[in-house]
Design a protein around this motif. Structure first.
Motif, PDB file in Angstrom:
ATOM      1  N   LEU A 259       0.811  -1.218   0.000  1.00 36.06           N
ATOM      2  CA  LEU A 259       0.000   0.000   0.000  1.00 36.06           C
ATOM      3  C   LEU A 259       0.845   1.270   0.000  1.00 36.06           C
ATOM      4  O   LEU A 259       0.369   2.332  -0.361  1.00 36.06           O
ATOM      5  CB  LEU A 259      -0.934   0.008   1.207  1.00 36.06           C
TER       6      LEU A 259
ATOM      7  N   ARG B 188      -0.382  -9.446  -4.205  1.00 37.56           N
ATOM      8  CA  ARG B 188      -1.617  -9.157  -3.475  1.00 37.56           C
ATOM      9  C   ARG B 188      -2.516 -10.372  -3.194  1.00 37.56           C
ATOM     10  O   ARG B 188      -3.031 -10.498  -2.082  1.00 37.56           O
ATOM     11  CB  ARG B 188      -2.400  -8.046  -4.190  1.00 37.56           C
TER      12      ARG B 188
ATOM     13  N   ARG C 114      -7.859  -0.357  11.790  1.00 38.23           N
ATOM     14  CA  ARG C 114      -9.233  -0.075  12.164  1.00 38.23           C
ATOM     15  C   ARG C 114     -10.116  -1.218  11.701  1.00 38.23           C
ATOM     16  O   ARG C 114      -9.758  -1.981  10.820  1.00 38.23           O
ATOM     17  CB  ARG C 114      -9.692   1.228  11.512  1.00 38.23           C
TER      18      ARG C 114
ATOM     19  N   SER D  90     -12.180  -2.723   9.445  1.00 36.05           N
ATOM     20  CA  SER D  90     -12.371  -2.308   8.065  1.00 36.05           C
ATOM     21  C   SER D  90     -13.297  -3.227   7.300  1.00 36.05           C
ATOM     22  O   SER D  90     -12.930  -3.772   6.278  1.00 36.05           O
ATOM     23  CB  SER D  90     -11.023  -2.236   7.360  1.00 36.05           C
TER      24      SER D  90
ATOM     25  N   PHE E  99     -11.710 -12.348  -3.801  1.00 34.51           N
ATOM     26  CA  PHE E  99     -10.439 -13.069  -3.878  1.00 34.51           C
ATOM     27  C   PHE E  99     -10.591 -14.331  -4.720  1.00 34.51           C
ATOM     28  O   PHE E  99      -9.718 -15.195  -4.731  1.00 34.51           O
ATOM     29  CB  PHE E  99      -9.919 -13.424  -2.486  1.00 34.51           C
TER      30      PHE E  99
ATOM     31  N   GLU F  13     -15.260   4.511   1.392  1.00 35.09           N
ATOM     32  CA  GLU F  13     -14.385   3.335   1.497  1.00 35.09           C
ATOM     33  C   GLU F  13     -13.038   3.729   2.088  1.00 35.09           C
ATOM     34  O   GLU F  13     -12.443   2.991   2.864  1.00 35.09           O
ATOM     35  CB  GLU F  13     -14.165   2.703   0.118  1.00 35.09           C
ATOM     36  N   LYS F  14     -12.570   4.914   1.679  1.00 26.80           N
ATOM     37  CA  LYS F  14     -11.287   5.378   2.210  1.00 26.80           C
ATOM     38  C   LYS F  14     -11.410   5.686   3.688  1.00 26.80           C
ATOM     39  O   LYS F  14     -10.578   5.293   4.485  1.00 26.80           O
ATOM     40  CB  LYS F  14     -10.872   6.666   1.496  1.00 26.80           C
TER      41      LYS F  14
ATOM     42  N   GLY G 162     -11.646   2.746   5.868  1.00 21.08           N
ATOM     43  CA  GLY G 162     -10.485   1.864   5.836  1.00 21.08           C
ATOM     44  C   GLY G 162     -10.703   0.628   4.990  1.00 21.08           C
ATOM     45  O   GLY G 162      -9.809  -0.198   4.859  1.00 21.08           O
ATOM     46  N   THR G 163     -11.901   0.474   4.421  1.00 19.82           N
ATOM     47  CA  THR G 163     -12.147  -0.715   3.600  1.00 19.82           C
ATOM     48  C   THR G 163     -11.380  -0.641   2.285  1.00 19.82           C
ATOM     49  O   THR G 163     -11.098  -1.661   1.676  1.00 19.82           O
ATOM     50  CB  THR G 163     -13.645  -0.881   3.307  1.00 19.82           C
TER      51      THR G 163
ATOM     52  N   GLU H 146      -8.366   0.010   1.960  1.00 16.66           N
ATOM     53  CA  GLU H 146      -7.095  -0.694   2.166  1.00 16.66           C
ATOM     54  C   GLU H 146      -7.213  -2.160   1.769  1.00 16.66           C
ATOM     55  O   GLU H 146      -6.347  -2.704   1.095  1.00 16.66           O
ATOM     56  CB  GLU H 146      -6.679  -0.615   3.640  1.00 16.66           C
ATOM     57  N   ILE H 147      -8.324  -2.782   2.208  1.00 17.91           N
ATOM     58  CA  ILE H 147      -8.485  -4.205   1.892  1.00 17.91           C
ATOM     59  C   ILE H 147      -8.771  -4.386   0.408  1.00 17.91           C
ATOM     60  O   ILE H 147      -8.252  -5.293  -0.234  1.00 17.91           O
ATOM     61  CB  ILE H 147      -9.616  -4.839   2.718  1.00 17.91           C
ATOM     62  N   LEU H 148      -9.609  -3.498  -0.146  1.00 13.13           N
ATOM     63  CA  LEU H 148      -9.931  -3.614  -1.573  1.00 13.13           C
ATOM     64  C   LEU H 148      -8.672  -3.493  -2.411  1.00 13.13           C
ATOM     65  O   LEU H 148      -8.495  -4.199  -3.404  1.00 13.13           O
ATOM     66  CB  LEU H 148     -10.931  -2.537  -1.985  1.00 13.13           C
ATOM     67  N   LEU H 149      -7.767  -2.587  -2.005  1.00 12.71           N
ATOM     68  CA  LEU H 149      -6.546  -2.399  -2.771  1.00 12.71           C
ATOM     69  C   LEU H 149      -5.645  -3.620  -2.672  1.00 12.71           C
ATOM     70  O   LEU H 149      -5.003  -4.011  -3.640  1.00 12.71           O
ATOM     71  CB  LEU H 149      -5.794  -1.156  -2.271  1.00 12.71           C
ATOM     72  N   VAL H 150      -5.598  -4.219  -1.484  1.00 10.70           N
ATOM     73  CA  VAL H 150      -4.736  -5.383  -1.306  1.00 10.70           C
ATOM     74  C   VAL H 150      -5.318  -6.612  -2.016  1.00 10.70           C
ATOM     75  O   VAL H 150      -4.599  -7.540  -2.339  1.00 10.70           O
ATOM     76  CB  VAL H 150      -4.509  -5.644   0.206  1.00 10.70           C
ATOM     77  N   SER H 151      -6.628  -6.580  -2.273  1.00 19.04           N
ATOM     78  CA  SER H 151      -7.237  -7.717  -2.960  1.00 19.04           C
ATOM     79  C   SER H 151      -6.830  -7.714  -4.432  1.00 19.04           C
ATOM     80  O   SER H 151      -6.332  -6.723  -4.933  1.00 19.04           O
ATOM     81  CB  SER H 151      -8.759  -7.608  -2.865  1.00 19.04           C
ATOM     82  N   PRO H 152      -7.048  -8.835  -5.132  1.00 19.68           N
ATOM     83  CA  PRO H 152      -6.657  -8.870  -6.556  1.00 19.68           C
ATOM     84  C   PRO H 152      -7.601  -8.076  -7.456  1.00 19.68           C
ATOM     85  O   PRO H 152      -7.433  -8.090  -8.653  1.00 19.68           O
ATOM     86  CB  PRO H 152      -6.726 -10.365  -6.917  1.00 19.68           C
ATOM     87  N   LEU H 153      -8.587  -7.377  -6.888  1.00 20.89           N
ATOM     88  CA  LEU H 153      -9.522  -6.607  -7.704  1.00 20.89           C
ATOM     89  C   LEU H 153      -8.781  -5.583  -8.546  1.00 20.89           C
ATOM     90  O   LEU H 153      -7.917  -4.876  -8.057  1.00 20.89           O
ATOM     91  CB  LEU H 153     -10.503  -5.847  -6.815  1.00 20.89           C
TER      92      LEU H 153
END
Lengths: 305, 368
Positions: free
Chosen positions: A51, A74, A83, A85, A103, B198-199, B202-203, B205-212
């Motif tokens: 990130l 990723r 937090r 999330s 995923f 979403e920002k 904090g969600t 963060e997870i969306l970005l880390v996902s392969p989406l």
């Protein structure tokens, strides 16, 4: 090695959040990143989870570069941000289904992996995530981070703001995930959680103070340590810090931990404190814990500067 | 594809789980159309007037009757003395005063060109101008009837027809404007808020880390809002045609296609805003300031663009709403086809492509 971090530096404007950080995490290890708020834990975790991009130095995650090969990396990371999330207005089941789907998997496919955790919140699966208790939210977040069977699990302060019982349960869950061979990097400001990790890195002000097993860190502590109680703790600290043989004195719950700079003759300290008018004095030698070590390393670092 | 629909489903659930916002979003077009259609109107009915008639002869009487029976004016007070005028404006709140000089009838038939004084309350200049125009027209018509055109050796007569809106209904003017505002509001503002949420939570963060892929995140995010925008469009059109009997003279299909184009433009703007701000509140403020104000003020919806100073006219060229309003008016009122509005459509298409390109580029793959 699952995670290799070498000479990572990251600044926000004039503030150096991370300064030349290096350490490794082995495959299947439960590794703790331990330090107070603002130490740089979240920044480091965000670099590892692709990130953020470091200013200098490089990291390897599962032999991939989080900067250049972030797309490949990723899908293999399970990440639980600091937090809570998840989507508060979606139900437990909807959240889990959503994260499974993005995923590219399903709950059923990896049910075995999350069963241990998810089964505890499954009775509430139609409840909205926002209405869960703190402990249950963490379990849901962990389930969502695990649902795609990641090779590395990265948790940013998962136990902050969670009650003591849930914290204990959470660490037991981590231990069981570790048994499945998943590498886990977990950050926490709670020093008492260090002993639950295989190895820990103590971090403060963007510097790594020490990386070792909790036992070795404690064993490397080489000062005489006393636990002292008195009626007025605040004044006790002041007086102890003014005492010539004191190396450091820090409050620790109801008592004060006093690290000594030299040898003490019997009765010398009680006499000094009595003179200062302290009542209900209790003085006993104690064994150091991780926090004492952290304080010692921190004091050393500051006097080095 | 499966991940994409999961995303759309999730986003739809967000909208449905927040019934208050949904009611506002769907209720707003109704409220605006009804408000603009009934309450806020440029038409003048029963404006209060005062008459000071120093002659009191049959001609002045007839003209007074013509004025008050026209439906535009309503006699509030008949004055006995000219110095009561001030009081009539202040106290009786009349909008227009008509003053007849003495011996009007004699002078009128003697070809002595007697003058009628029209005094308007110009605190609201638009109303004043309109009232003067109405009153002048009525008086002129009376004159012609009495004397016949033969009496004036050289004269030009004008015959006026108000095409496309014969009855000068202001709702015809407002409906295209309301459609524009609502589509901009739902598409741009709601998307920018939804993405920023979403920002903030904090969600992201997870969306970005996902392969989406980013495009899945963005498109999945906006699809429900496209649907919401079209639903609003339908509500407005139904209200306009059923309640206000507004015609859709052109092709309904073209109207919807053009609306979709404008929705895309707005969505791209919303995405661009969201990529630059961190909190929902800032997203809301920027949407209102940067998008809504120009849409309302510089699109020609309320104030004619031709009357603006040239810098504002120049700025209005980059306001997508300006072009969209021309299209909607053309299709709905003039029955225009693509052959007529192709230029505006082309401008919107280019704007949309540029904005979508910019918004995709501005979408950040990381946190900074």
């Amino acid at each position: 090695m699952s995670i290799t971090i070498s000479h990572i530096t990251k600044s926000y404007g004039a503030v150096k959040a991370l300064d030349d950080i290096s350490f490794d995490v082995s495959k299947g290890e439960l590794f703790g990143l331990i330090g107070p708020d603002g130490a740089g834990k979240t920044t480091l975790i965000r670099i590892l989870t692709t990130l953020l991009v470091p200013d200098a130095g490089e990291a390897r995650m599962l032999d991939l570069d989080p900067v250049k090969e972030f797309r490949k990396l990723r899908p293999h990371i399970g990440y639980m941000p600091g937090r809570f999330s998840l989507y508060q207005d979606l139900t437990v089941l909807e959240n889990l289904n959503f994260f499974a789907t993005i995923f590219g998997t399903t709950i059923e496919e990896n049910y075995d992996l999350i069963k241990d955790i998810y089964s505890q919140i499954e009775p509430f699966k139609h409840r909205k995530a926002g209405q869960l208790s703190g402990g249950m939210k963490q379990k849901l977040a962990l389930s969502c981070a695990m649902v795609h069977e990641p090779d590395v699990l990265i948790l940013d302060e998962p136990t902050t703001g969670v009650d003591a019982v849930s914290r204990k349960e959470f660490w037991e869950m981590l231990a069981r995930l570790k048994e499945r061979g998943i590498t886990i990097l977990v950050s926490t400001p709670y020093m008492d959680e260090a002993s639950l990790c295989d190895r820990v890195a103590l971090i403060q002000d963007g510097h790594i103070l020490q990386v070792d097993t909790p036992a070795s860190i404690v064993a490397s502590y080489n000062r005489q340590l006393l636990g002292i109680k008195a009626r007025n703790t605040l004044r006790l600290i002041e007086d102890l810090r003014a005492y010539p043989l004191t190396h450091s004195a820090f409050p620790f719950g109801e008592s004060v931990h006093l690290a000594l700079a030299g040898d003490l003759t019997d009765g010398e300290l009680p006499e000094y404190l009595h003179q200062k008018g302290h009542e209900e004095l209790e003085i006993e030698p104690i064994a150091p814990n991780i926090e004492d070590c952290f304080m010692e390393l921190m004091t050393k670092k500051q006097s080095d500067k | 594809m499966k991940t994409f629909w999961a995303f759309v489903k999730k986003e739809t659930l967000h909208i449905l789980r927040d019934p208050r916002t949904l009611v506002i979003l769907l209720g707003m077009p109704i409220a605006q159309v009804v408000l603009f259609g009934f309450a806020i109107t440029n038409e003048l009915n029963d404006a209060r007037i005062a008459i000071f008639d120093a002659s009191g002869d049959p001609v002045t009487q007839e003209i007074s009757d013509r004025l008050t029976s026209s439906g535009f004016f309503q006699l509030a007070i008949k004055l006995d003395q000219e110095d009561q005028l001030e009081r009539a404006f202040q106290h009786d709140r009349v909008k227009l005063a008509v003053v007849f000089p003495p011996e009007f009838q004699e002078r009128f038939f003697r070809e002595d060109r007697p003058q009628i004084q029209l005094i308007a309350d110009a605190t609201d200049p638009n109303t004043a101008t309109t009232l003067i125009a109405y009153a002048s027209a009525i008086i002129r018509q009376y004159e012609q009837e009495k004397k016949g055109s033969a009496a004036l050796p050289y004269s030009i007569q004008t015959e006026v027809r108000m095409r496309y809106n014969e009855e000068l209904k202001s709702v015809y003017l407002f409906v295209p404007g309301v459609i524009t505002i609502i589509l901009m509001l739902v598409s741009a503002m709601m998307t920018s808020i939804a993405l920023t949420r979403e920002k903030e939570l904090g969600t992201m963060e997870i969306l970005l880390v996902s392969p989406l892929k980013p495009v899945v995140i963005v498109v999945g995010k906006v699809i429900p809002y496209i649907a919401l925008g079209l639903a609003n469009m339908a509500i407005i059109l139904i209200l306009a045609t059923m309640v206000f009997h507004m015609p859709i003279r052109g092709s309904l299909f073209l109207l919807i296609a053009e609306s979709l184009l404008f929705i895309m433009t707005s969505l791209a703007l919303g995405i661009m805003i969201s990529s630059r701000v961190q909190t929902q509140q800032v997203a809301l403020m920027i949407s209102l300031m940067v998008l809504m104000l120009p849409t309302i003020l510089l699109s020609g919806f309320i104030f004619p663009i031709e009357n603006m100073p040239w810098p504002l006219q120049a700025i209005s060229h980059i306001v997508p709403a300006r072009w969209f309003i021309v299209i909607v008016k053309g299709v709905m009122l003039k029955g225009a086809g693509l052959a007529v509005v192709w230029k505006e459509t082309l401008i919107l298409i280019v704007m949309t492509l540029v904005l979508i390109g910019a918004s995709v580029r501005s979408f950040k793959l990381r946190l900074e």
